[in-house]
Write a protein that holds these residues in place. Structure first.
Motif, PDB file in Angstrom:
ATOM      1  N   PHE A  97       0.549  -1.403  -0.502  1.00  0.00           N
ATOM      2  CA  PHE A  97       0.227  -0.410  -0.172  1.00  0.00           C
ATOM      3  C   PHE A  97       1.046   1.435  -0.477  1.00  0.00           C
ATOM      4  CE2 PHE A  97      -2.640  -2.611   2.248  1.00  0.00           C
ATOM      5  CZ  PHE A  97      -3.608  -3.338   0.922  1.00  0.00           C
ATOM      6  N   LEU A 101      -0.961   7.127   1.910  1.00  0.00           N
ATOM      7  CA  LEU A 101      -3.040   8.131   1.898  1.00  0.00           C
ATOM      8  C   LEU A 101      -3.026   6.821   3.691  1.00  0.00           C
ATOM      9  CD1 LEU A 101      -3.451   6.164  -1.105  1.00  0.00           C
ATOM     10  CD2 LEU A 101      -3.545   8.547  -0.580  1.00  0.00           C
ATOM     11  N   THR A 106      -6.899   4.540   1.646  1.00  0.00           N
ATOM     12  CA  THR A 106      -6.237   3.564   0.237  1.00  0.00           C
ATOM     13  C   THR A 106      -7.908   1.943  -0.369  1.00  0.00           C
ATOM     14  OG1 THR A 106      -4.435   3.650   1.590  1.00  0.00           O
ATOM     15  CG2 THR A 106      -4.849   1.372   0.563  1.00  0.00           C
ATOM     16  N   TRP A 110      -9.231   1.527  -4.209  1.00  0.00           N
ATOM     17  CA  TRP A 110      -8.947   0.157  -4.640  1.00  0.00           C
ATOM     18  C   TRP A 110     -10.177  -0.103  -5.417  1.00  0.00           C
ATOM     19  CZ3 TRP A 110      -5.306  -3.592  -5.064  1.00  0.00           C
ATOM     20  CH2 TRP A 110      -5.555  -4.585  -5.638  1.00  0.00           C
ATOM     21  N   VAL A 137      -1.585   4.923   6.468  1.00  0.00           N
ATOM     22  CA  VAL A 137      -1.067   3.084   5.862  1.00  0.00           C
ATOM     23  C   VAL A 137      -0.076   3.380   6.903  1.00  0.00           C
ATOM     24  CG1 VAL A 137      -0.223   1.254   5.016  1.00  0.00           C
ATOM     25  CG2 VAL A 137      -2.578   3.224   4.479  1.00  0.00           C
ATOM     26  N   ARG A 145      -2.715  -3.759   9.454  1.00  0.00           N
ATOM     27  CA  ARG A 145      -2.739  -3.877   7.767  1.00  0.00           C
ATOM     28  C   ARG A 145      -3.001  -4.986   7.241  1.00  0.00           C
ATOM     29  NH1 ARG A 145       3.501  -1.169   5.808  1.00  0.00           N
ATOM     30  NH2 ARG A 145       2.956   0.473   7.496  1.00  0.00           N
TER      31      ARG A 145
END
Length: 315
Positions: A97, A101, A106, A110, A137, A145
């Protein structure tokens, strides 16, 4: 209906070779297994067993050197990748990632690359990250994560999900919560292929599993079926005046100092015989324990021997 048509994953005599000429290595050697629709199948293995190489073939990242892989009743992961991508989700060991962001950004990014994505808020709620939506992130813990990985892997409600070590780095609470989420995905109809180093995870989640060793499948079937092929153990302290030959057990008894271990196929009967014998002879069996066969023991036995292609139930 043929086996190919009735399965979501069909792996038939697959080999994967690395290198050329004399400098070649077969990471996968004749692997075959089937995963049915709506089933959770766990792929376990010793280090270097070939799990990752196998999953890469399923995901279409490479073609097998020999044999065939088919998904959704006949699609080739490489040739038919465009058809397959919209129907699959993959949670890799590393998500890659963009660190600056936020979690929400994120998942939203996506979603814009995914056909028919679930709403971003729903995706975050599903994996328990709604309260961390505005956190970057780079500031997430390892376990968080992994939850983000899971959120993007399942954002399109895929029919087939590849989960590669989904709970690595999570604490016990996070692992249990993720297990519940994985069960929920399966209950909603998703077919799941799971790789994990946590044997308890496979034992808790899998409908069926395979244990790989040295590029082959050494054992496969249901957890109970694999475990049933391995003996149980009884362990206790025995006073020095008694010998293991005095014990009324059907299994094999070995003594190490003052402690005896009995390996048995008849756990209940041998435990009952021992306790009755001890009562009759006024013997105290110190710290008496009865341990049924476990997936861990089956795995360790596979790890200690050269594996062969063993086809268990349902294969």
């Amino acid at each position: 209906m043929s086996e190919e048509e009735s399965s979501h994953i069909l792996v038939n005599d697959v080999w994967r070779r690395y290198g050329r000429g004399k400098d070649t290595f077969d990471a996968i050697r004749g692997v075959s297994f089937t995963v049915r629709p709506g089933e959770l199948f766990a792929l376990l293995g010793t280090n270097g067993a070939g799990k990752t190489s196998t999953v890469e073939l399923l995901e279409g990242l490479a073609a097998p050197s020999r044999g065939s892989v088919r998904l959704f009743g006949g699609l080739d992961p490489v040739r038919d990748r465009a058809q397959i991508r919209a129907r699959t989700g993959a949670m890799l060991q590393e998500g890659g990632f963009i660190s600056h962001l936020t979690v929400r950004e994120t998942v939203d990014m996506w979603a814009q690359l995914t056909s028919r994505p679930r709403p971003v808020q729903e995706a975050l709620d599903l994996v328990g990250l709604a309260h961390r939506a505005d956190v970057m992130v780079q500031n997430l813990s390892g376990g968080e994560r992994r939850r983000l990985d899971l959120a993007v892997a399942t954002s399109s409600s895929p029919g087939l999900v590849f989960l590669d070590e989904p709970t690595a780095g999570m604490d016990a609470e996070g692992r249990r919560a993720t297990w519940q989420l994985i069960r929920q995905l399966r209950d909603q109809g998703a077919t799941i292929l799971l790789t994990t180093h946590y044997l308890e995870e496979a034992e808790s989640l899998a409908d069926r599993l395979a244990i790989m060793h040295r590029g082959r499948i050494a054992a496969s079937g249901s957890v109970s079926g694999i475990v049933a092929d391995h003996p149980s153990t009884l362990s206790f302290g025995l006073p020095a005046r008694w010998s293991v030959h005095d014990l009324p057990v059907s299994g094999t008894a070995e003594r190490h100092h003052q402690r005896v271990t009995v390996t048995t196929e008849q756990l209940q009967k041998d435990a009952a015989r021992l306790l009755a014998w001890a009562e009759d002879h006024d013997v105290t069996l110190d710290r008496f324990t009865a341990r049924p066969a476990s997936l861990e023991e089956a795995f360790l036995r596979v790890a200690g021997h050269a594996g062969g292609q063993g086809q268990g139930e349902g294969e």
